[in-house]
Design an enzyme around this catalytic site. Structure first.
Site, mmCIF file in Angstrom:
data_model
loop_
_atom_site.group_PDB
_atom_site.id
_atom_site.type_symbol
_atom_site.label_atom_id
_atom_site.label_comp_id
_atom_site.label_asym_id
_atom_site.label_seq_id
_atom_site.Cartn_x
_atom_site.Cartn_y
_atom_site.Cartn_z
ATOM 1 N N TYR A 279 22.195 -18.149 -46.077
ATOM 2 C CA TYR A 279 22.662 -18.807 -47.298
ATOM 3 C C TYR A 279 23.498 -20.062 -46.998
ATOM 4 O O TYR A 279 24.144 -20.598 -47.865
ATOM 5 C CB TYR A 279 23.468 -17.825 -48.149
ATOM 6 C CG TYR A 279 22.650 -16.597 -48.562
ATOM 7 C CD1 TYR A 279 21.538 -16.733 -49.376
ATOM 8 C CD2 TYR A 279 22.992 -15.323 -48.116
ATOM 9 C CE1 TYR A 279 20.775 -15.630 -49.742
ATOM 10 C CE2 TYR A 279 22.236 -14.212 -48.487
ATOM 11 C CZ TYR A 279 21.130 -14.372 -49.295
ATOM 12 O OH TYR A 279 20.375 -13.273 -49.661
ATOM 13 N N TYR B 187 19.893 -13.742 -57.059
ATOM 14 C CA TYR B 187 21.247 -13.192 -57.165
ATOM 15 C C TYR B 187 22.216 -13.916 -56.255
ATOM 16 O O TYR B 187 23.420 -13.789 -56.380
ATOM 17 C CB TYR B 187 21.227 -11.680 -56.882
ATOM 18 C CG TYR B 187 21.576 -11.252 -55.476
ATOM 19 C CD1 TYR B 187 22.846 -10.751 -55.160
ATOM 20 C CD2 TYR B 187 20.649 -11.341 -54.444
ATOM 21 C CE1 TYR B 187 23.169 -10.358 -53.868
ATOM 22 C CE2 TYR B 187 20.959 -10.938 -53.162
ATOM 23 C CZ TYR B 187 22.217 -10.455 -52.869
ATOM 24 O OH TYR B 187 22.531 -10.072 -51.587
ATOM 25 N N ARG B 188 21.692 -14.750 -55.358
ATOM 26 C CA ARG B 188 22.513 -15.408 -54.345
ATOM 27 C C ARG B 188 21.608 -16.440 -53.694
ATOM 28 O O ARG B 188 20.385 -16.272 -53.674
ATOM 29 C CB ARG B 188 22.893 -14.342 -53.335
ATOM 30 C CG ARG B 188 23.912 -14.685 -52.312
ATOM 31 C CD ARG B 188 24.185 -13.447 -51.498
ATOM 32 N NE ARG B 188 25.082 -13.754 -50.413
ATOM 33 C CZ ARG B 188 25.436 -12.878 -49.480
ATOM 34 N NH1 ARG B 188 24.967 -11.669 -49.512
ATOM 35 N NH2 ARG B 188 26.262 -13.226 -48.536
#
Ligand code: ADP
Length: 527
Positions: A92, A471-472
């Site tokens: 991420y 969600y992310r």
């Protein structure tokens, strides 16, 4: 290469700010040399060098007071700060900032476990406490508390919770178990949430809500504050622990697997977060791909089937665990086993453990289900030839078999059409699933990474059409995903922007995080 400085900040202001940061934390804790600042790049970046995300400098305070003083300097010179706890946000963005030129505020030196409360089963930690640190601390103090850990478990308890990361025990929704925060706001004010807002509170880590609006969520996946302390509930050690897997041979059984799990997850017979992964994911811990396929071509379905057979894996592998009273745990497992026995091509493995656990007797699956940090899932990134990481698309899915099946078929086909194997799966939540769809990153192969980025972007669009939000996300998708939450002309993002403008008029905290840009940056994307 020209020195990187924050956009819209003059070189002399930047240099003054750096000098003032040095006066606050000591010169050795301000990093400006390229060699050191490079350590804050995303080690697994999917980007080409010209579009990557670069910090201009980093500053590492030791205390909340130093954080407040740094925020004061940042306001004075309009320096954007990107807070990280341990910066291990794999897939991420790692420790890299969303906006090139931001100064990384590295909180890893603030690494005290401030309290472990055995009676009420909670901890209070600073940002730099890693899952490994907390685990060691609990073992050294003979604690009877169990953690929940993500996989891999190298990051921080606080950073992972702020990103709303997932673990696998009954406490696997980390933010769901968070209680009480201390936050430095953008104007330098120190605030405590929940009951911590009282001058003297003896229950900061027992009552989440305090009085008035419940605001802790505003500091997760956001850029509204810098969290310097966080309370987290831990699980009392159960008297008994069972952990194992349900292997299901056929690809087309996903729908039945999810529909079999659902009633047990709703009535609490299954209270762990089950994971439902493909055999390829599991194979990466047990073997090397080259044993079954040379070269980068994706494995055919037939090749996958014979590899799974060889490794005693299913196409789908459901990891499950049961905790607590031995009679009840066994009873629950038997109910679940009976229900799964109706599916074709199913096999079971289940191991029993008394507590306290003997860590040496546990495999990686058991460690994850018992909240013991480990790096086993790291092997996934060694799966394909030349693989150096993965970028994840992580959509949510209701806990409904038909929908999970549709989502799997759509996204796995997109992965295959791009020329890769689908090495993903689902993690169960109370009423939903987090679907992890990884795409490979190959160092020095920009065309592969570009294809991966394009595929993920298309997946976001396809997900948006069907109401499946991520969600992310990685930094490079933050704007696109924020825009995919577009109900009523993006009312949710406009709400976040209003809060941002009110709390952080100078736009110094993490511009662009989760697609939230301060007012002064909103006209154009400065990165
Ligand atoms: P970890 O190392 O635990 O995986 P990181 O330190 O990389 O997590 O943090 C993940 C993200 O969470 C960061 O990129 C940042 O956006 C946010 N974050 C981390 N720590 C803080 C903090 N103390 N305050 C505010 N935001 C934070």
């Amino acid at each position: 290469m020209k020195a990187i400085i924050p956009p819209g900040v003059s070189e002399s202001s930047f240099n003054k700010a750096i000098d003032e940061f040095r006066a606050i934390v000591g010169a050795e804790w301000v990093f400006i040399e390229t060699k050191k600042v490079d350590l804050y790049r995303d080690a697994y970046t999917p980007m080409d060098p010209e579009d990557d995300f670069y910090a201009s400098a980093a500053v590492a305070p030791k205390s909340t007071e130093e954080v407040q003083a740094i925020v004061g300097v940042a306001n004075k010179y309009k320096i954007p700060l990107w807070s990280i706890s341990t910066g291990k946000n794999l897939a991420y963005g790692g420790s890299a900032p969303r906006m090139t030129g931001s100064v990384v505020l590295d909180l890893k030196r603030m690494n005290r476990v401030l309290e472990v409360n055995e009676e009420l089963a909670y901890v209070l930690v600073e940002p730099g406490v890693s899952f490994f640190d907390l685990y060691d601390h609990l073992r050294k103090t003979n604690s009877k508390l169990w953690m929940s850990v993500p996989s891999p478990g190298w990051g921080s308890v606080l950073g992972n919770t702020l990103e709303r990361g997932a673990g696998y025990t009954p406490y696997g929704d980390h933010f769901g178990k968070q209680c009480g925060m201390e936050v430095v706001l953008a104007n330098g004010t120190l605030m405590r949430t929940g009951n911590g807002a009282m001058e003297k509170s003896d229950s900061w880590q027992q009552f989440k809500y305090g009085f008035g609006p419940y605001v802790d969520g505003l500091f997760t996946q956001s850029n509204f504050g810098i969290v310097t302390k966080m309370g987290l509930w831990l699980m009392p050690e159960p008297e008994y622990f069972m952990c194992g897997m349900v292997h299901v041979r056929d690809e087309d059984q996903l729908q039945n697997i999810i529909d079999t799990l659902r009633p047990f997850m709703l009535d609490g017979s299954i209270d762990c977060a089950p994971s439902i992964y493909t055999g390829t994911f599991e194979a990466s811990f047990k073997t090397v791909r080259s044993k079954y396929k040379e070269g980068p071509q994706p494995m055919t379905k037939q090749e996958l089937r014979s590899m799974y057979e060889d490794l005693d894996l299913g196409w789908w592998n459901v990891r499950l665990s049961f905790y607590g009273d031995e009679v009840i745990a066994k009873h629950n497992w038997n109910k679940v086993k009976t229900a799964f026995s109706r599916l074709p091509g199913v096999s079971f493995e289940m191991n029993e453990f008394s507590t306290p656990l003997n860590e040496g007797a546990l495999g990686y699956n058991e460690k994850l289900q018992a909240g013991i940090p480990n790096m086993a899932e790291w092997n996934v990134i060694n799966w394909g030839p030349g693989l150096s990481g993965h970028m994840d698309f992580s959509p949510t899915c209701p806990l409904i078999g038909k929908t999970a099946e549709k989502q799997y078929r759509l996204f796995s086909k997109m992965v295959q059409d791009a020329g890769y194997e689908y090495v993903g799966g689902f993690v169960g939540r109370e009423r939903g699933l987090l679907h992890i769809v990884p795409l490979p990153i190959l160092k020095d192969m920009p065309e592969v990474n570009q294809r991966g980025r394009e595929t993920v972007r298309k997946m976001v669009d396809e997900g948006k059409k069907r109401g499946w939000g991520a969600y992310r996300t990685h930094l490079f998708l933050m704007d696109q995903i924020a825009e995919s939450y577009s109900f009523n002309e993006g009312a949710a993002l406009r709400f976040s922007e209003s809060i941002k403008d009110a709390l952080d008029p100078n736009g110094i905290l993490a511009p662009g995080k989760q697609g939230i840009w301060p007012k002064s940056y909103r006209q154009e994307d400065p990165s």
